[in-house]
Design an enzyme around this catalytic site. Structure first.
Site, PDB file in Angstrom:
ATOM      1  N   LYS A  66      -6.673  -4.834  -3.161  1.00 38.69           N
ATOM      2  CA  LYS A  66      -7.299  -5.477  -2.001  1.00 38.69           C
ATOM      3  C   LYS A  66      -8.316  -4.535  -1.356  1.00 38.69           C
ATOM      4  CE  LYS A  66      -3.523  -4.273   1.204  1.00 38.69           C
ATOM      5  NZ  LYS A  66      -4.261  -3.572   2.228  1.00 38.69           N
ATOM      6  N   ASP A  87       0.797  -1.248   0.000  1.00 41.02           N
ATOM      7  CA  ASP A  87       0.000   0.000   0.000  1.00 41.02           C
ATOM      8  C   ASP A  87       0.823   1.289   0.000  1.00 41.02           C
ATOM      9  OD1 ASP A  87      -1.921  -1.935   0.243  1.00 41.02           O
ATOM     10  OD2 ASP A  87      -2.674  -1.290   2.187  1.00 41.02           O
ATOM     11  N   CYS A 142      -2.101  -2.428   7.745  1.00 38.34           N
ATOM     12  CA  CYS A 142      -2.105  -3.383   6.628  1.00 38.34           C
ATOM     13  C   CYS A 142      -0.864  -4.268   6.576  1.00 38.34           C
ATOM     14  CB  CYS A 142      -2.317  -2.635   5.315  1.00 38.34           C
ATOM     15  SG  CYS A 142      -3.979  -1.921   5.236  1.00 38.34           S
TER      16      CYS A 142
HETATM   17  C1  C5J Z   1      -3.056   0.685   5.526  1.00 41.57           C
HETATM   18  C2  C5J Z   1      -4.762   1.973   6.650  1.00 41.57           C
HETATM   19  N1  C5J Z   1      -2.577   0.442   4.310  1.00 41.57           N
HETATM   20  N2  C5J Z   1      -3.932   2.374   7.598  1.00 41.57           N
HETATM   21  N3  C5J Z   1      -4.321   1.219   5.616  1.00 41.57           N
HETATM   22  O1  C5J Z   1      -2.393   0.459   6.515  1.00 41.57           O
HETATM   23  O2  C5J Z   1      -5.929   2.283   6.704  1.00 41.57           O
END
Ligand code: C5J
Length: 227
Positions: free
Chosen positions: A133, A28, A166
Site C-alpha cells: 500500500k 505494516d 496506519c
Molecule cells: C504506519 C507511519 N504504518 N506511521 N506508518 O503507521 O508512517
C-alpha cells in the site's frame, strides 16, 4: 448452515466473531518501522517501543493459521521511482533521511529493499494475502476490498503498527466499507504511548463508532479450539 459466532469479551461490548469469515489483518509490521536504521528511526522515533507488538501478533497468527482462517499482511511502501509517493508525503518535516533515501536497510520505504520486509518472526506464509500500500489506509490504492470479498470476509481483527496512523486509518476505511473491526490491545503499538491510549478510546467511544478493542487473552480465549 452458518457456524455459530464466537463471542469475544471486548469494549464497548462483546464482539461476535464469525469463524472463517473473520480475517486477521496485520498492518505494516515492517523492519522500516520496527528496527533501528529504518524509516521510523529516520523520523526521530524510538523504534524499540514497537517491539512489544511482535509476540502478541505472532500468537494471533498462530491461532488463525491453526484454524485455516484468512490472514492479511500489509506493507507500506513505494515503487523505486517514487511515482506513488506524493511530495506531500516525501517532503514533510526535516527528517535525517526521506522516503527513497539510502539507509542501513536500503532505500527507506521502497518496495524490494530489506527495510520494507515484514519482520522475520511474522513473515507471511504462502497463500496469505499480502497487500502493498502506498498510503496509510490499506484500502487506498489497493485491491484489499476485493481480496476480502472473494474470501467472504465480513469481520477484521487488527494487529500492527502504528496504532494511530496506519492501523486506525485502515480501521476507519474498513468501517466505511461495512466491515466490523476489532483491535487487539497488546498486538498494536505506537511511538507515542499516549496516542495509542487515545486511539483505543476513540475507536470504542460512542458505542464503538469505529469498532471494538479487546485484549489478546480475550481473543485467544474465544478462538481457542474447543477441547
Ligand atoms: C504506519 C507511519 N504504518 N506511521 N506508518 O503507521 O508512517
Amino acid at each position: 448452515m452458518m457456524k455459530p459466532t464466537l463471542t469475544v469479551d471486548a469494549l464497548p461490548f462483546a464482539f461476535e466473531l464469525p469463524p472463517g469469515r473473520t480475517a486477521l489483518i496485520v498492518i505494516d509490521m515492517q523492519r522500516d518501522f520496527i528496527e533501528p536504521g529504518g524509516f521510523g528511526a529516520a523520523l526521530g522515533n524510538d523504534v524499540s517501543l514497537l517491539q512489544s507488538a511482535i509476540e502478541p501478533t505472532r500468537a494471533l497468527l498462530q491461532a488463525w493459521r491453526e484454524r485455516g482462517w484468512p490472514v492479511v499482511h500489509t506493507r507500506e511502501g513505494h515503487a523505486p521511482d517514487l511515482h506513488d509517493c506524493p511530495p506531500a508525503k516525501r517532503e514533510r518535516g526535516k527528517p535525517g533521511l526521506r522516503i527513497g533515501d539510502a539507509g542501513p536497510m536500503g532505500r527507506l520505504l521502497v518496495r524490494g529493499e530489506p527495510g520494507h520486509d515484514i519482520v522475520p518472526a511474522l513473515a507471511p506464509l504462502p497463500g496469505e494475502v499480502l497487500i502493498d500500500k502506498p498510503g496509510k489506509g490499506a484500502f487506498y490504492g489497493t485491491a484489499l476490498h476485493e481480496a476480502l470479498q472473494v474470501r467472504g470476509v465480513t469481520h477484521l481483527v487488527f494487529a500492527g503498527v502504528t496504532t494511530e496512523v496506519c492501523v486506525q486509518t485502515t480501521m476507519r476505511e474498513a468501517n466505511d466499507r461495512g466491515y466490523d473491526g476489532l483491535l487487539v490491545d497488546e498486538a498494536t503499538q505506537s511511538y507515542f504511548p499516549e496516542f495509542k491510549a487515545a486511539t483505543l478510546s476513540m475507536v470504542t467511544a460512542q458505542g464503538g463508532i469505529v469498532g471494538w478493542v479487546a485484549s489478546l487473552a480475550a481473543v485467544l480465549a474465544a478462538v481457542h479450539p474447543q477441547a
